[in-house]
Design a protein around this motif. Structure first.
Motif, mmCIF file in Angstrom:
data_model
loop_
_atom_site.group_PDB
_atom_site.id
_atom_site.type_symbol
_atom_site.label_atom_id
_atom_site.label_comp_id
_atom_site.label_asym_id
_atom_site.label_seq_id
_atom_site.Cartn_x
_atom_site.Cartn_y
_atom_site.Cartn_z
ATOM 1 N N ALA A 13 38.979 -52.852 -2.109
ATOM 2 C CA ALA A 13 37.600 -52.778 -2.599
ATOM 3 C C ALA A 13 37.512 -52.644 -4.124
ATOM 4 O O ALA A 13 36.422 -52.762 -4.692
ATOM 5 C CB ALA A 13 36.881 -51.596 -1.938
ATOM 6 N N GLN A 14 38.638 -52.435 -4.790
ATOM 7 C CA GLN A 14 38.633 -52.255 -6.244
ATOM 8 C C GLN A 14 38.616 -53.611 -6.949
ATOM 9 O O GLN A 14 39.208 -54.577 -6.465
ATOM 10 C CB GLN A 14 39.857 -51.457 -6.694
ATOM 11 C CG GLN A 14 39.969 -50.088 -6.069
ATOM 12 C CD GLN A 14 38.749 -49.229 -6.293
ATOM 13 O OE1 GLN A 14 38.241 -49.136 -7.407
ATOM 14 N NE2 GLN A 14 38.263 -48.606 -5.231
ATOM 15 N N PRO A 15 37.958 -53.671 -8.113
ATOM 16 C CA PRO A 15 37.959 -54.927 -8.868
ATOM 17 C C PRO A 15 39.331 -55.178 -9.497
ATOM 18 O O PRO A 15 40.092 -54.243 -9.725
ATOM 19 C CB PRO A 15 36.897 -54.672 -9.948
ATOM 20 C CG PRO A 15 36.904 -53.187 -10.134
ATOM 21 C CD PRO A 15 37.206 -52.606 -8.779
ATOM 22 N N GLU A 16 39.633 -56.428 -9.767
ATOM 23 C CA GLU A 16 40.850 -56.755 -10.510
ATOM 24 C C GLU A 16 40.621 -56.409 -11.983
ATOM 25 O O GLU A 16 39.498 -56.479 -12.445
ATOM 26 C CB GLU A 16 41.199 -58.248 -10.353
ATOM 27 C CG GLU A 16 41.695 -58.615 -8.985
ATOM 28 C CD GLU A 16 43.022 -57.976 -8.594
ATOM 29 O OE1 GLU A 16 43.657 -57.302 -9.430
ATOM 30 O OE2 GLU A 16 43.422 -58.140 -7.452
ATOM 31 N N GLN A 23 47.789 -51.364 -6.109
ATOM 32 C CA GLN A 23 48.739 -51.843 -5.104
ATOM 33 C C GLN A 23 50.167 -51.667 -5.594
ATOM 34 O O GLN A 23 51.045 -51.241 -4.844
ATOM 35 C CB GLN A 23 48.462 -53.312 -4.767
ATOM 36 C CG GLN A 23 49.206 -53.804 -3.560
ATOM 37 C CD GLN A 23 48.843 -53.045 -2.292
ATOM 38 O OE1 GLN A 23 47.678 -52.921 -1.931
ATOM 39 N NE2 GLN A 23 49.830 -52.521 -1.602
ATOM 40 N N GLU A 24 50.403 -51.960 -6.866
ATOM 41 C CA GLU A 24 51.743 -51.791 -7.441
ATOM 42 C C GLU A 24 52.148 -50.309 -7.448
ATOM 43 O O GLU A 24 53.271 -49.963 -7.094
ATOM 44 C CB GLU A 24 51.771 -52.363 -8.860
ATOM 45 C CG GLU A 24 53.165 -52.389 -9.455
ATOM 46 C CD GLU A 24 53.222 -53.111 -10.796
ATOM 47 O OE1 GLU A 24 54.066 -52.713 -11.619
ATOM 48 O OE2 GLU A 24 52.443 -54.063 -11.020
ATOM 49 N N ASN A 81 39.146 -44.624 -11.151
ATOM 50 C CA ASN A 81 38.000 -43.980 -11.783
ATOM 51 C C ASN A 81 37.255 -45.025 -12.608
ATOM 52 O O ASN A 81 37.665 -46.183 -12.644
ATOM 53 C CB ASN A 81 38.442 -42.757 -12.616
ATOM 54 C CG ASN A 81 39.436 -43.127 -13.694
ATOM 55 O OD1 ASN A 81 39.171 -43.994 -14.520
ATOM 56 N ND2 ASN A 81 40.593 -42.478 -13.686
ATOM 57 N N THR A 82 36.186 -44.637 -13.259
ATOM 58 C CA THR A 82 35.355 -45.626 -13.954
ATOM 59 C C THR A 82 36.099 -46.354 -15.068
ATOM 60 O O THR A 82 35.818 -47.517 -15.339
ATOM 61 C CB THR A 82 34.091 -44.968 -14.541
ATOM 62 O OG1 THR A 82 34.489 -43.870 -15.355
ATOM 63 C CG2 THR A 82 33.154 -44.501 -13.459
ATOM 64 N N THR A 83 37.059 -45.704 -15.703
ATOM 65 C CA THR A 83 37.765 -46.342 -16.821
ATOM 66 C C THR A 83 39.176 -46.803 -16.482
ATOM 67 O O THR A 83 39.832 -47.421 -17.310
ATOM 68 C CB THR A 83 37.843 -45.391 -18.033
ATOM 69 O OG1 THR A 83 38.543 -44.207 -17.658
ATOM 70 C CG2 THR A 83 36.459 -45.036 -18.536
#
Length: 142
Positions: A13-16, A23-24, A81-83
């Motif tokens: 669900a996380q953006p690239e 994942q790494e 997190n956001t950053t």
């Protein structure tokens, strides 16, 4: 839903490029702790109120409270997190150790008593991060 599925869905669900970095890191931590207990905390308290970012936990340590009670909790945690990404190295008694030992060598990261926060993996020395995680695991081995 089981923990492995929750972790997979959370990372997906996380953006690239955050997804690829998570994942790494997930693979790196599992390489260090191949048979560890996995945790997924959705960031909500008992009433369903959001109190933190969701996070993935690895391993088990026993936290001993002043009142004599004990609680199992993870040794290493990871959260988007956001950053960027936060890696939590739980249970280190000396709250200055991470920053003093790894802070200057890790690259572009904020290092506190138990958290290493960075924007992307390319900004840090992953080997130094791995050394910090291994140190934390040793400190909390049951």
């Amino acid at each position: 839903m089981n923990v492995r599925s929750q972790i997979k869905d959370y990372i997906a669900a996380q953006p690239e490029p955050k997804q690829k970095d998570l994942q790494e890191l997930h693979g790196l931590i599992l390489g260090i702790m191949p048979d560890c207990k996995l945790w997924f905390l959705d960031g909500k308290d008992e009433s369903g109120r959001v109190v933190s970012n969701p996070n993935i936990g690895y391993g088990v340590q026993v936290i001993k409270y002043a009142d004599g009670k004990n609680k199992d909790f993870y040794q290493i945690g990871m959260s988007a997190n956001t950053t960027g990404i936060s890696i939590y190295i739980m249970g280190i008694k000396d709250k200055k150790y991470l920053a003093e030992k790894f802070g200057k060598k890790i690259g572009q990261a904020s290092v506190t008593g138990y958290c290493i926060k960075f924007r992307t993996l390319k900004n840090i020395d992953v080997g130094v991060l791995e050394d910090a995680m291994r140190y934390g695991i040793e400190q909390t081995r049951v």
